[in-house]
Design a protein around this motif. Structure first.
Motif, PDB file in Angstrom:
ATOM      1  N   GLY A  21      23.390  34.027  40.676  1.00  0.00           N
ATOM      2  CA  GLY A  21      23.528  35.475  40.771  1.00  0.00           C
ATOM      3  C   GLY A  21      24.397  35.871  41.948  1.00  0.00           C
ATOM      4  O   GLY A  21      25.182  36.824  41.863  1.00  0.00           O
ATOM      5  N   TYR A  22      24.282  35.122  43.063  1.00  0.00           N
ATOM      6  CA  TYR A  22      25.138  35.403  44.218  1.00  0.00           C
ATOM      7  C   TYR A  22      26.600  35.098  43.905  1.00  0.00           C
ATOM      8  O   TYR A  22      27.499  35.859  44.278  1.00  0.00           O
ATOM      9  CB  TYR A  22      24.697  34.588  45.429  1.00  0.00           C
ATOM     10  CG  TYR A  22      25.493  34.930  46.679  1.00  0.00           C
ATOM     11  CD1 TYR A  22      25.076  35.944  47.511  1.00  0.00           C
ATOM     12  CD2 TYR A  22      26.679  34.252  46.973  1.00  0.00           C
ATOM     13  CE1 TYR A  22      25.818  36.281  48.638  1.00  0.00           C
ATOM     14  CE2 TYR A  22      27.427  34.586  48.088  1.00  0.00           C
ATOM     15  CZ  TYR A  22      26.992  35.597  48.915  1.00  0.00           C
ATOM     16  OH  TYR A  22      27.737  35.947  50.016  1.00  0.00           O
ATOM     17  N   ILE A  23      26.832  33.981  43.226  1.00  0.00           N
ATOM     18  CA  ILE A  23      28.211  33.626  42.866  1.00  0.00           C
ATOM     19  C   ILE A  23      28.824  34.719  41.998  1.00  0.00           C
ATOM     20  O   ILE A  23      29.973  35.130  42.211  1.00  0.00           O
ATOM     21  CB  ILE A  23      28.237  32.273  42.140  1.00  0.00           C
ATOM     22  CG1 ILE A  23      27.827  31.145  43.099  1.00  0.00           C
ATOM     23  CG2 ILE A  23      29.619  31.996  41.546  1.00  0.00           C
ATOM     24  CD1 ILE A  23      27.661  29.797  42.443  1.00  0.00           C
ATOM     25  N   GLU A  24      28.055  35.182  41.017  1.00  0.00           N
ATOM     26  CA  GLU A  24      28.543  36.245  40.129  1.00  0.00           C
ATOM     27  C   GLU A  24      28.831  37.517  40.924  1.00  0.00           C
ATOM     28  O   GLU A  24      29.856  38.173  40.725  1.00  0.00           O
ATOM     29  CB  GLU A  24      27.504  36.528  39.051  1.00  0.00           C
ATOM     30  CG  GLU A  24      27.906  37.574  38.030  1.00  0.00           C
ATOM     31  CD  GLU A  24      28.782  37.015  36.932  1.00  0.00           C
ATOM     32  OE1 GLU A  24      29.226  37.797  36.082  1.00  0.00           O
ATOM     33  OE2 GLU A  24      29.016  35.787  36.917  1.00  0.00           O
ATOM     34  N   VAL A  40      32.648  41.352  43.799  1.00  0.00           N
ATOM     35  CA  VAL A  40      33.149  41.932  45.044  1.00  0.00           C
ATOM     36  C   VAL A  40      34.667  41.792  45.109  1.00  0.00           C
ATOM     37  O   VAL A  40      35.392  42.741  45.447  1.00  0.00           O
ATOM     38  CB  VAL A  40      32.494  41.246  46.260  1.00  0.00           C
ATOM     39  CG1 VAL A  40      33.196  41.668  47.557  1.00  0.00           C
ATOM     40  CG2 VAL A  40      31.013  41.604  46.335  1.00  0.00           C
ATOM     41  N   TYR A  41      35.169  40.613  44.760  1.00  0.00           N
ATOM     42  CA  TYR A  41      36.615  40.393  44.775  1.00  0.00           C
ATOM     43  C   TYR A  41      37.319  41.243  43.715  1.00  0.00           C
ATOM     44  O   TYR A  41      38.382  41.817  43.970  1.00  0.00           O
ATOM     45  CB  TYR A  41      36.924  38.914  44.524  1.00  0.00           C
ATOM     46  CG  TYR A  41      36.325  37.981  45.540  1.00  0.00           C
ATOM     47  CD1 TYR A  41      36.252  38.334  46.885  1.00  0.00           C
ATOM     48  CD2 TYR A  41      35.818  36.738  45.159  1.00  0.00           C
ATOM     49  CE1 TYR A  41      35.700  37.469  47.823  1.00  0.00           C
ATOM     50  CE2 TYR A  41      35.257  35.873  46.090  1.00  0.00           C
ATOM     51  CZ  TYR A  41      35.202  36.241  47.415  1.00  0.00           C
ATOM     52  OH  TYR A  41      34.661  35.393  48.336  1.00  0.00           O
ATOM     53  N   LEU A  42      36.737  41.315  42.517  1.00  0.00           N
ATOM     54  CA  LEU A  42      37.361  42.077  41.436  1.00  0.00           C
ATOM     55  C   LEU A  42      37.447  43.564  41.783  1.00  0.00           C
ATOM     56  O   LEU A  42      38.457  44.218  41.506  1.00  0.00           O
ATOM     57  CB  LEU A  42      36.582  41.890  40.141  1.00  0.00           C
ATOM     58  CG  LEU A  42      36.647  40.500  39.495  1.00  0.00           C
ATOM     59  CD1 LEU A  42      35.768  40.444  38.259  1.00  0.00           C
ATOM     60  CD2 LEU A  42      38.091  40.153  39.137  1.00  0.00           C
ATOM     61  N   VAL A  46      19.172  39.503  37.197  1.00  0.00           N
ATOM     62  CA  VAL A  46      18.451  40.353  38.141  1.00  0.00           C
ATOM     63  C   VAL A  46      19.019  40.194  39.546  1.00  0.00           C
ATOM     64  O   VAL A  46      19.300  41.183  40.242  1.00  0.00           O
ATOM     65  CB  VAL A  46      16.945  40.015  38.134  1.00  0.00           C
ATOM     66  CG1 VAL A  46      16.232  40.721  39.289  1.00  0.00           C
ATOM     67  CG2 VAL A  46      16.316  40.421  36.802  1.00  0.00           C
ATOM     68  N   PHE A  47      19.212  38.953  39.977  1.00  0.00           N
ATOM     69  CA  PHE A  47      19.685  38.739  41.348  1.00  0.00           C
ATOM     70  C   PHE A  47      21.165  39.034  41.506  1.00  0.00           C
ATOM     71  O   PHE A  47      21.633  39.239  42.640  1.00  0.00           O
ATOM     72  CB  PHE A  47      19.339  37.326  41.815  1.00  0.00           C
ATOM     73  CG  PHE A  47      17.934  37.234  42.329  1.00  0.00           C
ATOM     74  CD1 PHE A  47      17.658  37.468  43.656  1.00  0.00           C
ATOM     75  CD2 PHE A  47      16.892  36.963  41.465  1.00  0.00           C
ATOM     76  CE1 PHE A  47      16.362  37.420  44.137  1.00  0.00           C
ATOM     77  CE2 PHE A  47      15.588  36.907  41.925  1.00  0.00           C
ATOM     78  CZ  PHE A  47      15.317  37.137  43.270  1.00  0.00           C
ATOM     79  N   TYR A  48      21.902  39.096  40.425  1.00  0.00           N
ATOM     80  CA  TYR A  48      23.276  39.600  40.489  1.00  0.00           C
ATOM     81  C   TYR A  48      23.277  41.004  41.079  1.00  0.00           C
ATOM     82  O   TYR A  48      24.072  41.319  41.979  1.00  0.00           O
ATOM     83  CB  TYR A  48      23.879  39.577  39.080  1.00  0.00           C
ATOM     84  CG  TYR A  48      25.071  40.457  38.871  1.00  0.00           C
ATOM     85  CD1 TYR A  48      26.294  40.147  39.440  1.00  0.00           C
ATOM     86  CD2 TYR A  48      24.977  41.615  38.086  1.00  0.00           C
ATOM     87  CE1 TYR A  48      27.404  40.956  39.234  1.00  0.00           C
ATOM     88  CE2 TYR A  48      26.071  42.424  37.869  1.00  0.00           C
ATOM     89  CZ  TYR A  48      27.287  42.096  38.445  1.00  0.00           C
ATOM     90  OH  TYR A  48      28.369  42.906  38.239  1.00  0.00           O
ATOM     91  N   TYR A  49      22.358  41.850  40.614  1.00  0.00           N
ATOM     92  CA  TYR A  49      22.283  43.214  41.129  1.00  0.00           C
ATOM     93  C   TYR A  49      21.654  43.254  42.518  1.00  0.00           C
ATOM     94  O   TYR A  49      22.019  44.093  43.351  1.00  0.00           O
ATOM     95  CB  TYR A  49      21.515  44.113  40.155  1.00  0.00           C
ATOM     96  CG  TYR A  49      22.310  44.414  38.916  1.00  0.00           C
ATOM     97  CD1 TYR A  49      23.430  45.237  38.974  1.00  0.00           C
ATOM     98  CD2 TYR A  49      21.966  43.865  37.692  1.00  0.00           C
ATOM     99  CE1 TYR A  49      24.192  45.510  37.849  1.00  0.00           C
ATOM    100  CE2 TYR A  49      22.712  44.123  36.550  1.00  0.00           C
ATOM    101  CZ  TYR A  49      23.821  44.947  36.637  1.00  0.00           C
ATOM    102  OH  TYR A  49      24.571  45.193  35.511  1.00  0.00           O
ATOM    103  N   LEU A  72      25.488  43.137  49.288  1.00  0.00           N
ATOM    104  CA  LEU A  72      26.887  43.005  49.686  1.00  0.00           C
ATOM    105  C   LEU A  72      27.644  44.326  49.706  1.00  0.00           C
ATOM    106  O   LEU A  72      28.504  44.543  50.566  1.00  0.00           O
ATOM    107  CB  LEU A  72      27.597  42.031  48.742  1.00  0.00           C
ATOM    108  CG  LEU A  72      27.103  40.580  48.765  1.00  0.00           C
ATOM    109  CD1 LEU A  72      27.734  39.785  47.625  1.00  0.00           C
ATOM    110  CD2 LEU A  72      27.413  39.934  50.111  1.00  0.00           C
ATOM    111  N   LEU A  73      27.356  45.205  48.729  1.00  0.00           N
ATOM    112  CA  LEU A  73      28.122  46.432  48.570  1.00  0.00           C
ATOM    113  C   LEU A  73      27.295  47.708  48.700  1.00  0.00           C
ATOM    114  O   LEU A  73      27.856  48.805  48.698  1.00  0.00           O
ATOM    115  CB  LEU A  73      28.812  46.442  47.197  1.00  0.00           C
ATOM    116  CG  LEU A  73      29.860  45.365  46.930  1.00  0.00           C
ATOM    117  CD1 LEU A  73      30.379  45.504  45.502  1.00  0.00           C
ATOM    118  CD2 LEU A  73      31.010  45.461  47.919  1.00  0.00           C
TER     119      LEU A  73
END
Length: 222
Positions: free
Chosen positions: A27-30, A35-37, A105-108, A114-115
């Protein structure tokens, strides 16, 4: 309970912990990719309706090829990890559903870290590109992930799972319907009325149907 039973129990919990760690880390990688996109395509902020990016050179090639291939690779990784964790299809499906749910879930969670986004569960997001663009409010994929985790928990249990052909077809129809609900807003993400294209009532009914069908599958043992 003999020593072998204790070993099986410890092994099972260890595998669940590894799958949980995998899903959370992925999820962190995603989130990092997003963030980059966003920095690349939305330097002034990610707002809805989305800006039309088709005029930017290379955007369509990126969205149609690189991003689709990255998402396909993600599914392969989740499936491969689940396959390595178990020897039965029931457990493999359970591990896949659990890792997918935790990943989503952890993507969000990580995006919030991060954001500072999403500001609320009502915020909209681009969710997927396979086979077409998926979009919807943040609460929608979280609901789907919650149901997936609940099904995974049942698959890890000891109750027999009875799935007559009619019930399998019903579940398949619900899954297809949920995917369609996510894809319906896709063509309208640059329009002011984008939110009206998400059929949230149908979406909720389909999830309720999945829960009912699965509960019946576990309760009936003949």
């Amino acid at each position: 309970m003999d020593d072998s039973d204790h070993t099986v129990t410890r092994t099972g919990w260890a595998r669940l912990a590894m799958v949980a760690a995998f899903g959370i880390a992925f999820g962190y990688i995603e989130a990092a990719v997003v963030v980059y996109l966003r920095a690349l395509f939305y330097p002034d902020g990610f707002t809805w309706p989305l800006a039309d990016l088709s005029a930017i050179e290379g955007t369509m090639r990126f969205c149609l090829l690189t991003e689709v291939e990255r998402e396909a690779a993600t599914l392969v990784l989740l499936a491969a990890a689940a396959g390595l964790m178990a020897q039965t299809w029931r457990r493999r499906i359970g591990y896949f559903l659990l890792s997918f749910a935790l990943w989503d879930v952890f993507y969000y969670v990580w995006l919030k870290v991060l954001l500072g986004w999403p500001e609320s569960l009502a915020d909209w997001d681009i969710l997927f590109f396979i086979p077409n663009l998926w979009a919807g409010p943040v609460w929608a994929p979280l609901l789907t992930s919650g149901v997936m985790a609940w099904i995974a928990a049942g698959l890890f249990g000891a109750r027999p799972l009875v799935m007559p052909p009619a019930r399998i077809l019903g579940l398949a129809a619900c899954v297809v319907g949920i995917v369609v609900c996510f894809m319906l807003p896709g063509p309208h993400v640059t329009e002011p009325d984008y939110a009206t294209h998400f059929p949230w009532a149908v979406f909720l009914v389909l999830h309720a149907a999945v829960v009912i069908l699965m509960r019946r599958s576990w309760r009936r043992q003949a």
